[in-house]
Design a protein around this motif. Sequence first.
Motif, PDB file in Angstrom:
ATOM      1  N   THR A 161      81.359  49.962  47.312  1.00 27.54           N
ATOM      2  CA  THR A 161      80.750  51.285  47.102  1.00 27.54           C
ATOM      3  C   THR A 161      80.027  51.758  48.357  1.00 27.54           C
ATOM      4  O   THR A 161      79.779  52.952  48.505  1.00 27.54           O
ATOM      5  N   MET A 162      79.674  50.832  49.227  1.00 30.27           N
ATOM      6  CA  MET A 162      78.968  51.140  50.479  1.00 30.27           C
ATOM      7  C   MET A 162      77.698  51.967  50.231  1.00 30.27           C
ATOM      8  O   MET A 162      77.376  52.876  50.989  1.00 30.27           O
ATOM      9  N   GLY A 163      76.990  51.654  49.156  1.00 33.10           N
ATOM     10  CA  GLY A 163      75.722  52.321  48.859  1.00 33.10           C
ATOM     11  C   GLY A 163      75.807  53.377  47.772  1.00 33.10           C
ATOM     12  O   GLY A 163      74.785  53.825  47.263  1.00 33.10           O
ATOM     13  N   ALA A 164      77.006  53.803  47.397  1.00 35.66           N
ATOM     14  CA  ALA A 164      77.150  54.820  46.350  1.00 35.66           C
ATOM     15  C   ALA A 164      76.596  54.329  45.014  1.00 35.66           C
ATOM     16  O   ALA A 164      76.169  55.132  44.183  1.00 35.66           O
ATOM     17  N   ILE A 165      76.563  53.031  44.813  1.00 32.00           N
ATOM     18  CA  ILE A 165      76.059  52.436  43.572  1.00 32.00           C
ATOM     19  C   ILE A 165      74.623  52.885  43.280  1.00 32.00           C
ATOM     20  O   ILE A 165      74.198  52.957  42.139  1.00 32.00           O
ATOM     21  N   PHE A 166      73.876  53.236  44.339  1.00 30.77           N
ATOM     22  CA  PHE A 166      72.480  53.652  44.174  1.00 30.77           C
ATOM     23  C   PHE A 166      72.350  55.125  43.784  1.00 30.77           C
ATOM     24  O   PHE A 166      71.307  55.553  43.342  1.00 30.77           O
ATOM     25  N   ARG A 167      73.413  55.908  43.980  1.00 34.16           N
ATOM     26  CA  ARG A 167      73.333  57.348  43.760  1.00 34.16           C
ATOM     27  C   ARG A 167      74.122  57.848  42.550  1.00 34.16           C
ATOM     28  O   ARG A 167      73.850  58.937  42.053  1.00 34.16           O
ATOM     29  N   VAL A 168      75.091  57.102  42.086  1.00 32.95           N
ATOM     30  CA  VAL A 168      75.949  57.551  40.993  1.00 32.95           C
ATOM     31  C   VAL A 168      75.458  56.970  39.665  1.00 32.95           C
ATOM     32  O   VAL A 168      75.229  55.769  39.558  1.00 32.95           O
ATOM     33  N   ASN A 169      75.296  57.847  38.689  1.00 30.71           N
ATOM     34  CA  ASN A 169      74.919  57.407  37.347  1.00 30.71           C
ATOM     35  C   ASN A 169      76.182  56.906  36.646  1.00 30.71           C
ATOM     36  O   ASN A 169      77.126  57.660  36.438  1.00 30.71           O
ATOM     37  N   ILE A 170      76.200  55.624  36.313  1.00 34.33           N
ATOM     38  CA  ILE A 170      77.357  55.002  35.678  1.00 34.33           C
ATOM     39  C   ILE A 170      77.098  54.944  34.177  1.00 34.33           C
ATOM     40  O   ILE A 170      76.133  54.328  33.733  1.00 34.33           O
ATOM     41  N   ILE A 171      77.964  55.606  33.424  1.00 33.82           N
ATOM     42  CA  ILE A 171      77.817  55.639  31.973  1.00 33.82           C
ATOM     43  C   ILE A 171      78.950  54.804  31.387  1.00 33.82           C
ATOM     44  O   ILE A 171      80.094  55.239  31.363  1.00 33.82           O
TER      45      ILE A 171
END
Length: 188
Positions: A161-171
């Motif tokens: 994810t290269m950091g996207a994991i911190f910004r995307v809300n995973i439902i």
Amino acid sequence: MQVISSKDNEIVKSIRKLKEKKYRDIENCYVIEGIKLIKEAINENAKIKEIVVCEECINSGEIDKDTLYEIAKYNVIYVTEKVFNAITDVKTPQGILAVIEKKALNKQIDYSQDIIIALDGVQDPGNMGTILRTVDSANLNQIIVSKDSADCYNPKVVRSTMGAIFRVNIIEVDNLKETLEAVKKNKF
């Protein structure tokens, strides 16, 4: 500075357990590795529970002084190279990893968004991470994932994810069909 030199240390054991989804779910935490992801976590105000640093990597200069200064504000645990290699998932580790608390699970879909992305049964962790990164790069901030998809907090997914994991809300949803029917009722 105390350095942990035993793989049987309770802290080390608990971090090693986070390699498995079952324990990531129980502890509501996951592991990130590498200087770039640690910096990204700090910049995104992720809930960093602890940072683990390989003692030999500090001495070798692999971790720059600015990063060492930044991480000093957190709970930092120093370990030997042997112990770090037992914890890491990476073949050539940078000598730093962190345990991150998952964001509060927000199961509510934000219908004010223009686009809602839904994934059904994506099995490959690398593909899952790439999709999350793509969603983030398109300035979208939520994604619906079926329960039978790859775990979004799997170490390989997190790295890709290269950091996207911190910004995307995973439902994560149990029944994607029902969820998509509800989404359709909201004019999507």
